[in-house]
Design an enzyme around this catalytic site. Sequence first.
Site, PDB file in Angstrom:
ATOM      1  N   ASP A 103      12.019  58.818  -2.878  1.00 27.45           N
ATOM      2  CA  ASP A 103      12.789  59.179  -1.689  1.00 27.45           C
ATOM      3  C   ASP A 103      12.241  60.494  -1.140  1.00 27.45           C
ATOM      4  O   ASP A 103      11.180  60.960  -1.572  1.00 27.45           O
ATOM      5  CB  ASP A 103      14.284  59.293  -2.023  1.00 27.45           C
ATOM      6  CG  ASP A 103      14.578  60.475  -2.933  1.00 27.45           C
ATOM      7  OD1 ASP A 103      13.615  61.087  -3.451  1.00 27.45           O
ATOM      8  OD2 ASP A 103      15.764  60.798  -3.111  1.00 27.45           O
ATOM      9  N   GLU A 162      23.945  54.611  -7.726  1.00 24.39           N
ATOM     10  CA  GLU A 162      22.865  54.751  -6.744  1.00 24.39           C
ATOM     11  C   GLU A 162      23.364  54.517  -5.320  1.00 24.39           C
ATOM     12  O   GLU A 162      22.951  55.199  -4.396  1.00 24.39           O
ATOM     13  CB  GLU A 162      21.697  53.808  -7.066  1.00 24.39           C
ATOM     14  CG  GLU A 162      20.869  54.243  -8.255  1.00 24.39           C
ATOM     15  CD  GLU A 162      20.386  55.697  -8.154  1.00 24.39           C
ATOM     16  OE1 GLU A 162      20.040  56.160  -7.045  1.00 24.39           O
ATOM     17  OE2 GLU A 162      20.380  56.381  -9.185  1.00 24.39           O
ATOM     18  N   TYR A 208      14.011  52.128  -2.688  1.00 22.29           N
ATOM     19  CA  TYR A 208      14.361  53.281  -3.525  1.00 22.29           C
ATOM     20  C   TYR A 208      15.455  52.912  -4.536  1.00 22.29           C
ATOM     21  O   TYR A 208      15.308  53.129  -5.738  1.00 22.29           O
ATOM     22  CB  TYR A 208      14.817  54.463  -2.657  1.00 22.29           C
ATOM     23  CG  TYR A 208      15.307  55.601  -3.511  1.00 22.29           C
ATOM     24  CD1 TYR A 208      14.403  56.460  -4.125  1.00 22.29           C
ATOM     25  CD2 TYR A 208      16.671  55.794  -3.759  1.00 22.29           C
ATOM     26  CE1 TYR A 208      14.833  57.485  -4.941  1.00 22.29           C
ATOM     27  CE2 TYR A 208      17.115  56.811  -4.579  1.00 22.29           C
ATOM     28  CZ  TYR A 208      16.186  57.656  -5.168  1.00 22.29           C
ATOM     29  OH  TYR A 208      16.617  58.657  -5.989  1.00 22.29           O
TER      30      TYR A 208
END
Length: 323
Positions: free
Chosen positions: A133, A35, A115
């Site tokens: 997002d 991520e 996020y």
Amino acid sequence: MLKAAVPLLLEWYRIHKRDLPWRKDRTPYTAFVAELMLQQTRVEAVKERYVRFLARFPSAEALAAASEDEVLKEWEGLGYYSRARNLHAAAKIIAREGFPHTFEGVRALPGAGDYTAGAVSSIALGLPVPAVDGNVVRVLSRLTADEAVQTPQKRGEYAEALSLVFPPETADFTEGLMELGAIVCLPNGAPLCGECPWREICRAHLLGKEENFPVRTEKRERRIEERDVCVLKCGKKYALNRRGKGLLRGLWEFPDLGGVPVAGKTLAVKRAKHVFTHVEWHMTGRLVETETEFGDFTWATAEEIGKKYALPSAFKAFMEWIV
Ligand code: SF4
């Protein structure tokens, strides 16, 4: 509307999901690495680098034990280097305390915003927490024909709406939304509605107005900075300077001497441009051969530069001089 969309999405995702390296042998640590790498960076650019990064730092403990220079070197070329520093700091916490079990715990790790924390929590910890997002806002604003603009408030509203319909398959749901935005509901008015699991319920599609959603906002102009890139060569060594605070902090660069002439022989001159999110560097590079290793610089050979010193890709155009 959203409730009906969930099973359609899950079924589509199971069949169409791409074979991406971070979807295999996943642990909370590898999901966190993925991520952070994927923030602001294209999937294609991350794939190979993710595999390489994990081969070098297979666990939070291995990453925590590395020096900052080693981590930055491994991150070289991926840009947004604060992510590498955050990941390194997070690894030290994880190595000491274990990986957090809650959204709040993940959110507290360096480098994790709402996020990223939502993505890691739902993908790797099985928690029903949305990750919204810009891509997810686009997809949902089209599904519901909501004249949304991309604002943190809108992301919050969508996150709330998603949390009400979260299915038990938390990872597939979060990744399905990301995947739909990445390969079907494309930006810039070019969605592939014919391949979309929501084509029969999507309001924007039924209205034939996909490109109206989300509502566009004006882009900010980039600031232009003129830079001098002085590649000083003495014998087999080149002068490097470590950047202080601000953009690309802690990385190495060829000195910017403000165009001031240097005693030595100028072997080559060239112009190059590098575009960051808010700034453009317009660079004039010069390769100057000097008699002595002067100044406060670190002098390194081409081999040492290749192995040890992380230089941002902004200087790529001048690397052909380093031999
Ligand atoms: S039908 Fe088209 S606009 Fe609607 S979600 Fe699917 S791809 Fe996007």
